[in-house]
Write a protein that holds these residues in place. Structure first.
Motif, PDB file in Angstrom:
ATOM      1  N   ILE A  50       0.831  -1.208   0.000  1.00 46.85           N
ATOM      2  CA  ILE A  50       0.000   0.000   0.000  1.00 46.85           C
ATOM      3  C   ILE A  50       0.866   1.259   0.000  1.00 46.85           C
ATOM      4  N   TYR A  51       2.033   1.192   0.646  1.00 44.46           N
ATOM      5  CA  TYR A  51       2.925   2.354   0.661  1.00 44.46           C
ATOM      6  C   TYR A  51       3.572   2.577  -0.703  1.00 44.46           C
ATOM      7  N   GLY A  52       3.916   1.512  -1.382  1.00 50.75           N
ATOM      8  CA  GLY A  52       4.479   1.627  -2.725  1.00 50.75           C
ATOM      9  C   GLY A  52       3.471   2.197  -3.707  1.00 50.75           C
ATOM     10  N   PHE A  53       2.238   1.649  -3.670  1.00 54.46           N
ATOM     11  CA  PHE A  53       1.185   2.165  -4.546  1.00 54.46           C
ATOM     12  C   PHE A  53       0.857   3.612  -4.196  1.00 54.46           C
ATOM     13  N   GLY A  54       0.828   3.917  -2.899  1.00 53.28           N
ATOM     14  CA  GLY A  54       0.539   5.284  -2.468  1.00 53.28           C
ATOM     15  C   GLY A  54       1.541   6.274  -3.014  1.00 53.28           C
ATOM     16  N   MET A  55       2.803   5.908  -2.947  1.00 51.39           N
ATOM     17  CA  MET A  55       3.848   6.790  -3.459  1.00 51.39           C
ATOM     18  C   MET A  55       3.707   6.998  -4.962  1.00 51.39           C
ATOM     19  N   LEU A  56       3.427   5.922  -5.682  1.00 49.75           N
ATOM     20  CA  LEU A  56       3.277   6.035  -7.136  1.00 49.75           C
ATOM     21  C   LEU A  56       2.067   6.886  -7.516  1.00 49.75           C
ATOM     22  N   VAL A  57       0.957   6.696  -6.826  1.00 50.34           N
ATOM     23  CA  VAL A  57      -0.252   7.471  -7.112  1.00 50.34           C
ATOM     24  C   VAL A  57      -0.023   8.945  -6.815  1.00 50.34           C
ATOM     25  N   ILE A  58       0.566   9.236  -5.671  1.00 51.28           N
ATOM     26  CA  ILE A  58       0.819  10.634  -5.304  1.00 51.28           C
ATOM     27  C   ILE A  58       1.779  11.291  -6.282  1.00 51.28           C
ATOM     28  N   THR A  59       2.832  10.597  -6.645  1.00 56.25           N
ATOM     29  CA  THR A  59       3.801  11.158  -7.596  1.00 56.25           C
ATOM     30  C   THR A  59       3.165  11.419  -8.958  1.00 56.25           C
ATOM     31  N   ALA A  60       2.369  10.463  -9.440  1.00 57.15           N
ATOM     32  CA  ALA A  60       1.753  10.606 -10.758  1.00 57.15           C
ATOM     33  C   ALA A  60       0.700  11.711 -10.776  1.00 57.15           C
ATOM     34  N   VAL A  61      -0.136  11.750  -9.748  1.00 59.13           N
ATOM     35  CA  VAL A  61      -1.258  12.692  -9.751  1.00 59.13           C
ATOM     36  C   VAL A  61      -0.844  14.077  -9.267  1.00 59.13           C
TER      37      VAL A  61
END
Length: 116
Positions: A50-61
């Motif tokens: 969840i932390y990996g996905f969270g980082m990717l989502v925040i960075t992309a958006v």
């Protein structure tokens, strides 16, 4: 191949690093609050996706909004809360158990997320 300005290598690296750092933070927090070392992830090993996905989502958006601190703050709250809500719901449906539960807290939503 580039996705949101990042190579697949960068995406995989960020995902793994933040998944591991998130797991470390979870284990450290649990150790301090309970006095016991506990694997806080649902997977074996030092990774909490969840932390990996969270980082990717925040960075992309939110990457394009890095000059606006208010939008970054609000967007970060909304995105991570949404990710936690969806992840908690999906894990409950798939494994028939709750990996975290905020039901006893004020200002919670379905026990999956909490304002606190």
């Amino acid at each position: 191949m580039m996705i949101f300005g990042f190579s697949l290598y960068d995406i995989a690296l960020y995902f793994l690093v933040y998944s591991c750092l998130g797991w470390c933070a979870e284990v450290a927090y649990a150790a301090v609050t309970t006095g016991q070392l506990v694997n806080r992830g649902f997977l074996n090993g030092p990774v909490c996706p969840i932390y990996g996905f969270g980082m990717l989502v925040i960075t992309a958006v939110l990457g394009p909004l890095q000059q606006n601190l208010l939008l970054l703050f609000v967007g970060g709250m909304v995105l991570t809360s949404t990710l936690e809500l969806i992840t908690g719901f999906v894990l409950k449906q798939l494994f028939h158990t709750r990996w975290w539960d905020y039901s006893d807290q004020k200002f919670q939503l379905g026990g999956y997320i909490c304002l606190k």
